[in-house]
Design an enzyme around this catalytic site. Structure first.
Site, PDB file in Angstrom:
ATOM      1  N   CYS A  38       3.375  23.466  13.040  1.00 30.83           N
ATOM      2  CA  CYS A  38       3.187  22.635  11.839  1.00 30.83           C
ATOM      3  C   CYS A  38       3.735  21.220  12.008  1.00 30.83           C
ATOM      4  O   CYS A  38       3.353  20.308  11.268  1.00 30.83           O
ATOM      5  CB  CYS A  38       3.837  23.307  10.633  1.00 30.83           C
ATOM      6  SG  CYS A  38       3.099  24.897  10.266  1.00 30.83           S
ATOM      7  N   HIS A  85       4.397  17.663   5.174  1.00 36.62           N
ATOM      8  CA  HIS A  85       3.657  18.861   5.571  1.00 36.62           C
ATOM      9  C   HIS A  85       3.466  19.712   4.325  1.00 36.62           C
ATOM     10  O   HIS A  85       4.387  19.878   3.526  1.00 36.62           O
ATOM     11  CB  HIS A  85       4.451  19.614   6.638  1.00 36.62           C
ATOM     12  CG  HIS A  85       3.886  20.958   6.955  1.00 36.62           C
ATOM     13  ND1 HIS A  85       2.540  21.157   7.197  1.00 36.62           N
ATOM     14  CD2 HIS A  85       4.474  22.185   7.056  1.00 36.62           C
ATOM     15  CE1 HIS A  85       2.327  22.437   7.436  1.00 36.62           C
ATOM     16  NE2 HIS A  85       3.482  23.078   7.356  1.00 36.62           N
ATOM     17  N   ASN A 142      -1.584  25.952   3.597  1.00 32.14           N
ATOM     18  CA  ASN A 142      -0.879  25.402   4.760  1.00 32.14           C
ATOM     19  C   ASN A 142      -1.863  25.336   5.931  1.00 32.14           C
ATOM     20  O   ASN A 142      -2.265  26.363   6.460  1.00 32.14           O
ATOM     21  CB  ASN A 142       0.312  26.308   5.073  1.00 32.14           C
ATOM     22  CG  ASN A 142       1.143  25.801   6.237  1.00 32.14           C
ATOM     23  OD1 ASN A 142       0.716  24.916   6.984  1.00 32.14           O
ATOM     24  ND2 ASN A 142       2.320  26.372   6.408  1.00 32.14           N
TER      25      ASN A 142
END
Ligand code: UT7
Length: 323
Positions: free
Chosen positions: A114, A250, A280
């Site tokens: 990520c 993020h 996500n």
């Protein structure tokens, strides 16, 4: 006079299929209410059968090239941040290179899960500052729907597919924090936490595997480390949260985003939030949010933008740039 890596274009691509939370209620002991209240996610996009990460990346790259008014062969380097490349090798970046028809540059992937886009931007910036490249296409692209355990309600409701791309080009600045372009980066990792978030397959097991996560523990680290890394990057150029126009975090969980904003001392009116629509998307989440922030007229030339991310590794970091 200082060389700077300045954003010239941005674009994104989301697969057509939108999956609302209600779809998971059919197969799992979960609810829209739980997913929204614990994560902020309302829907996500999933790639179609046969649709690959490099295809999503190529769509996003074309949009960024168009905004920059550049052709594929104007690009010296292509970096794709991904943990879900189409194949073990070659890199997704060389597949994008081929699809775009770029024959003059070099291409490679960056794998920091990520945090991948922050790592890729930092790499691109370093190559531009070193004079190794003048124009770099930086992409974050993922198909996490391919690595889900559909029986694990604690993970499979959280992730989505998508891609975002931006083009950085060398320009000359004055060497002050008023310059446009990347002003500072801060990268960190701590492999002691490698078991908190990982995929249980790969070359070693000869199968792709599925994502495993200790959600609570990752959450704890995220809340602690994201504000730290953003502050550290700002401090490197003598700036503070007060100077920030937009935080582009993020997009893993709205509660992490809110808590980090609070720690930084930045109001939620200065944070770009897309987690409700995308879930996500790992390395794609920041360029997706940047692209949407620009298209909605939020992020404008001259704005000070801070991006921050954390993911498997654990790996985390931040980039401060003036748009
Ligand atoms: O991008 C990389 C970084 N990743 C992240 O940042 C993710 C970080 N973690 C998180 O976002 C959160 O920890 C989650 C959203 C994964 C979970 O939220 P939480 O508030 O930490 O919930 P929890 O793990 O403490 O689970 C609470 C309860 C548990 O039940 P018990 O043990 O209390 O009876 C879970 O079994 O919720 C249960 N649960 C669910 N219930 C309904 C877990 N998943 C679900 C679900 N639906 N989908």
């Amino acid at each position: 006079m200082t060389r700077r890596a300045v954003v010239k274009g941005i674009g994104h691509y989301l697969p057509e299929r939108i999956v609302p939370n209600a779809e998971f209620e059919k197969t799992l002991d979960t609810s829209n209410d739980w997913i929204v209240s614990r994560s902020g996610i309302e829907r996500r996009h999933f790639a179609a059968e046969g649709e690959t990460t490099s295809q999503l990346a190529t769509h996003a790259a074309k949009a960024a090239l168009e905004m920059a008014g550049m052709d594929a062969n104007d690009i010296d380097a292509i970096i794709v941040a991904t943990s879900t490349p189409d194949n073990t090798f070659p890199s997704a970046a060389t597949m994008v290179q081929s699809a775009l028809g770029n024959t003059t540059g070099f291409a490679f992937d960056v794998q920091a899960v990520c945090a991948g886009f922050v790592y890729a931007m930092s790499n691109a910036n370093a190559m531009i500052l070193a004079g190794q490249a003048d124009r770099v296409l930086v992409i974050g692209a993922e198909t996490f729907s391919r690595i889900m355990d559909w029986t694990d309600r604690s993970t499979c409701v959280l992730f989505g597919d998508g891609a975002g791309a931006l083009i950085l080009a060398a320009e000359t600045g004055n060497g002050t924090s008023d310059d446009r372009g990347i002003l500072a980066t801060d990268l960190n990792s701590d492999g002691r936490y490698k078991d908190l978030l990982y995929v249980d397959g790969g070359v070693a097991t000869q199968n792709t595997g599925v994502l495993r996560m200790e959600g609570k523990e990752v959450f704890r680290h995220a809340v602690e480390k994201l504000a730290q890394t953003a502050d550290a990057a700002l401090e490197k150029v003598g700036l503070s949260a007060e100077d920030v126009d937009w935080v582009v975090p993020h997009q893993a969980n709205i509660r992490i985003i809110q808590s980090t904003a609070r720690k930084l001392g930045v109001g939620m009116d200065r944070v770009v939030v897309t987690v409700q629509d995308h879930g996500n998307t790992s390395a794609a989440s920041i360029p997706l949010a940047l692209s949407i922030g620009v298209s909605e007229g939020k992020i404008k030339p001259g704005d000070l933008v801070v991006t921050e991310a954390i993911g498997g590794g654990l790996a985390w970091g931040a980039v401060v740039l003036r748009w």
